[in-house]
Scaffold this motif. Structure first.
Motif, PDB file in Angstrom:
ATOM      1  N   VAL A  78       0.802  -1.233   0.053  1.00 47.21           N
ATOM      2  CA  VAL A  78       0.021   0.102  -0.105  1.00 47.21           C
ATOM      3  C   VAL A  78       0.641   1.329   0.023  1.00 47.21           C
ATOM      4  N   ALA A  79       0.354   2.465  -0.444  1.00 52.66           N
ATOM      5  CA  ALA A  79       1.048   3.475  -0.248  1.00 52.66           C
ATOM      6  C   ALA A  79       1.440   3.939   1.215  1.00 52.66           C
ATOM      7  N   GLY A  80       2.707   4.260   1.256  1.00 50.55           N
ATOM      8  CA  GLY A  80       3.255   4.675   2.531  1.00 50.55           C
ATOM      9  C   GLY A  80       4.263   3.421   2.737  1.00 50.55           C
ATOM     10  N   SER A  81       4.327   2.258   2.450  1.00 49.83           N
ATOM     11  CA  SER A  81       5.150   1.226   2.818  1.00 49.83           C
ATOM     12  C   SER A  81       6.397   1.385   1.929  1.00 49.83           C
ATOM     13  N   SER A  82       7.477   1.086   2.452  1.00 48.98           N
ATOM     14  CA  SER A  82       8.683   1.003   1.726  1.00 48.98           C
ATOM     15  C   SER A  82       8.871   0.219   0.478  1.00 48.98           C
ATOM     16  N   SER A  83       8.059  -1.018   0.401  1.00 46.57           N
ATOM     17  CA  SER A  83       8.107  -1.774  -0.629  1.00 46.57           C
ATOM     18  C   SER A  83       7.184  -0.810  -1.901  1.00 46.57           C
ATOM     19  N   PHE A  84       6.162  -0.298  -1.515  1.00 45.97           N
ATOM     20  CA  PHE A  84       5.450   0.504  -2.552  1.00 45.97           C
ATOM     21  C   PHE A  84       6.433   1.606  -3.012  1.00 45.97           C
TER      22      PHE A  84
ATOM     23  N   ASN B 118       6.646  10.831  -5.909  1.00 48.36           N
ATOM     24  CA  ASN B 118       6.321  11.852  -4.955  1.00 48.36           C
ATOM     25  C   ASN B 118       7.768  12.773  -4.628  1.00 48.36           C
ATOM     26  N   ASP B 119       7.501  13.507  -3.782  1.00 50.89           N
ATOM     27  CA  ASP B 119       8.481  14.563  -3.693  1.00 50.89           C
ATOM     28  C   ASP B 119       9.476  13.766  -2.942  1.00 50.89           C
ATOM     29  N   THR B 120       9.193  12.825  -2.141  1.00 47.18           N
ATOM     30  CA  THR B 120      10.376  11.915  -1.120  1.00 47.18           C
ATOM     31  C   THR B 120      11.121  11.139  -2.171  1.00 47.18           C
ATOM     32  N   HIS B 121      10.754  10.543  -3.427  1.00 46.70           N
ATOM     33  CA  HIS B 121      11.511  10.155  -4.429  1.00 46.70           C
ATOM     34  C   HIS B 121      12.577  11.026  -5.079  1.00 46.70           C
ATOM     35  N   MET B 122      12.149  12.393  -5.411  1.00 46.84           N
ATOM     36  CA  MET B 122      12.778  13.563  -5.611  1.00 46.84           C
ATOM     37  C   MET B 122      14.017  13.765  -4.818  1.00 46.84           C
TER      38      MET B 122
ATOM     39  N   ALA C 141      16.769   3.656  -8.588  1.00 46.11           N
ATOM     40  CA  ALA C 141      16.458   2.851  -7.398  1.00 46.11           C
ATOM     41  C   ALA C 141      17.371   1.858  -6.658  1.00 46.11           C
ATOM     42  N   THR C 142      18.216   1.216  -7.370  1.00 49.39           N
ATOM     43  CA  THR C 142      19.262   0.242  -6.874  1.00 49.39           C
ATOM     44  C   THR C 142      20.076   1.202  -5.904  1.00 49.39           C
ATOM     45  N   GLU C 143      20.783   2.352  -6.731  1.00 53.45           N
ATOM     46  CA  GLU C 143      21.749   2.900  -6.010  1.00 53.45           C
ATOM     47  C   GLU C 143      21.111   3.586  -4.637  1.00 53.45           C
ATOM     48  N   ILE C 144      20.002   4.126  -4.734  1.00 53.68           N
ATOM     49  CA  ILE C 144      19.625   4.799  -3.331  1.00 53.68           C
ATOM     50  C   ILE C 144      19.314   3.540  -2.460  1.00 53.68           C
ATOM     51  N   PHE C 145      18.843   2.393  -2.829  1.00 56.36           N
ATOM     52  CA  PHE C 145      18.670   1.229  -1.964  1.00 56.36           C
ATOM     53  C   PHE C 145      20.174   0.825  -1.337  1.00 56.36           C
ATOM     54  N   ASP C 146      21.077   0.839  -2.444  1.00 57.92           N
ATOM     55  CA  ASP C 146      22.429   0.219  -2.125  1.00 57.92           C
ATOM     56  C   ASP C 146      23.154   1.220  -1.213  1.00 57.92           C
ATOM     57  N   GLU C 147      23.217   2.540  -1.468  1.00 53.47           N
ATOM     58  CA  GLU C 147      24.276   3.463  -0.983  1.00 53.47           C
ATOM     59  C   GLU C 147      23.389   4.248   0.314  1.00 53.47           C
ATOM     60  N   THR C 148      22.232   4.330   0.415  1.00 51.06           N
ATOM     61  CA  THR C 148      21.612   5.224   1.493  1.00 51.06           C
ATOM     62  C   THR C 148      20.668   4.052   2.344  1.00 51.06           C
TER      63      THR C 148
ATOM     64  N   ILE D 203      17.521   5.381   2.897  1.00 45.37           N
ATOM     65  CA  ILE D 203      16.331   6.034   2.420  1.00 45.37           C
ATOM     66  C   ILE D 203      15.511   4.921   1.921  1.00 45.37           C
ATOM     67  N   ASN D 204      14.291   4.978   2.302  1.00 39.95           N
ATOM     68  CA  ASN D 204      13.182   4.167   1.866  1.00 39.95           C
ATOM     69  C   ASN D 204      11.798   4.561   1.624  1.00 39.95           C
ATOM     70  N   GLY D 205      11.564   5.983   1.900  1.00 39.93           N
ATOM     71  CA  GLY D 205      10.610   6.885   1.613  1.00 39.93           C
ATOM     72  C   GLY D 205       9.746   6.800   2.788  1.00 39.93           C
ATOM     73  N   THR D 206       9.833   6.120   3.871  1.00 35.02           N
ATOM     74  CA  THR D 206       8.934   6.085   4.945  1.00 35.02           C
ATOM     75  C   THR D 206       9.543   6.902   6.172  1.00 35.02           C
TER      76      THR D 206
END
Length: 327
Positions: A73-79, A92-96, A303-310, A312-315
């Motif tokens: 669902v919207a709001g989860s890190s997987s989504f 959304n703004d958190t992706h940017m 997405a891969t670089e954000i996941f691997d290096e930081t 951050i997951n949007g939550t």
């Protein structure tokens, strides 16, 4: 002893909106300059190198595993990552901001990768807050010397680069920072990228869809920054430097022939991050790599670089000391 290059002849300053090379001229000056030879810097990596398949597989496995344990669902890190991975899905703004934070992290760790060590990158709150509070600035009374007008609360935190808080550097604009990269929200549904050059007192705008907005709409949207920023610098800069900031900054929107365009809906925030990444690295915008046909690869790499290096997951919610005023 370092070799010194001295420029005596008048020459027109080449537009820096095409690249990040240092100009020997200060603003409109045609006489400055003595610039010592320095090692070439920038272009520290290829922002379109493609996605690391192994790391992408790890991310996809994590997203699937996460979905098994909670509804997507919207709001989860997987989504959040699912949305980032999927072409045409509106970010959304958190992706940017996550994309910008990745660049800030790399800049903090590897200054030599970037074209300059006097740049900073802003989040979306900066320009949205200043735009929202512009009318209050205009309506507020000034002292006889022009001081005292009401700047947006938190402006000083950005001026000293205490905001955004992610990998903050505490460098002061105009004294230790020459270039500011920031997003700008146009027509309430479209993002463009801004390069604010403090020495040139000029704002360059890179637009993913030039035909979508008129020049008048761009001018109206950039006006709060072009007006309030020099006012703040005039009030806060020491000594004679303050006299450099007595009029509005000028602006230009780069033509679509020089900026890769996003024709399909939903990807403008991705282009925004890539504009800033390329320019900060001192690289041109490669139209063969930065295009709608490559957007799936670009999103997957991002997405891969954000996941691997930081982490951050949007939550995670970003806390701003003065955000309640903006809210």
């Amino acid at each position: 002893m370092a070799v010194i290059n001295v420029f005596f002849l008048h020459q027109q300053m080449q537009s820096e909106s095409e690249n990040g090379n240092q100009s020997p001229f200060d603003g409109n000056s045609t006489t400055k300059v003595i610039i010592p030879n320095q090692p070439k810097r920038g272009q520290g990596y290829n922002p379109f190198a493609g996605v690391d398949r192994q790391k992408l597989s790890v991310l996809r496995d994590w997203v699937k595993l996460d979905v098994k344990w909670r509804q997507k669902v919207a709001g989860s890190s997987s989504f959040w990552f699912y949305t980032l991975l999927t072409p045409k899905e509106w970010l959304n703004d958190t992706h940017m901001d996550a994309g910008i934070n990745l660049l800030i992290l790399r800049y903090t760790k590897h200054l030599e990768w970037f074209r300059s060590d006097i740049i900073c990158m802003m989040d979306d709150v900066f320009t949205q807050m200043w735009t929202a509070k512009y009318s209050e600035f205009l309506d507020s009374p000034a002292n006889p010397d022009g001081s005292g007008k009401l700047l947006p609360l938190g402006a000083l935190d950005y001026y000293t680069y205490e905001e955004p808080a992610y990998c903050r550097s505490d460098k002061t604009w105009a004294l230790e920072i020459d270039d500011i990269y920031a997003p700008l929200f146009v027509k309430n549904d479209h993002w463009v990228a801004c390069w604010i050059s403090i020495p040139r007192r000029h704002i360059v705008i890179w637009d993913t869809d030039v035909v979508y907005t008129k020049d008048e709409e761009i001018a109206k949207t950039v006006k709060p920054i072009a007006h309030m920023l020099p006012y703040m610098l005039h009030m806060l800069c020491p000594g004679e430097d303050r006299e450099l900031y007595t009029v509005d900054f000028t602006h230009e929107r780069v033509s679509q022939s020089r900026v890769p365009q996003n024709k399909q809906s939903g990807d403008c925030r991705v282009y925004f991050v890539k504009y800033i990444e390329c320019h900060a690295l001192g690289m041109p915008f490669p139209s063969h790599d930065m295009c709608d046909k490559s957007i799936k690869t670009i999103r997957s790499q991002m997405a891969t670089e954000i996941f691997d290096e930081t982490n951050i997951n949007g939550t995670d919610k970003c806390l701003y000391k003065h955000l309640s005023v903006y809210d």
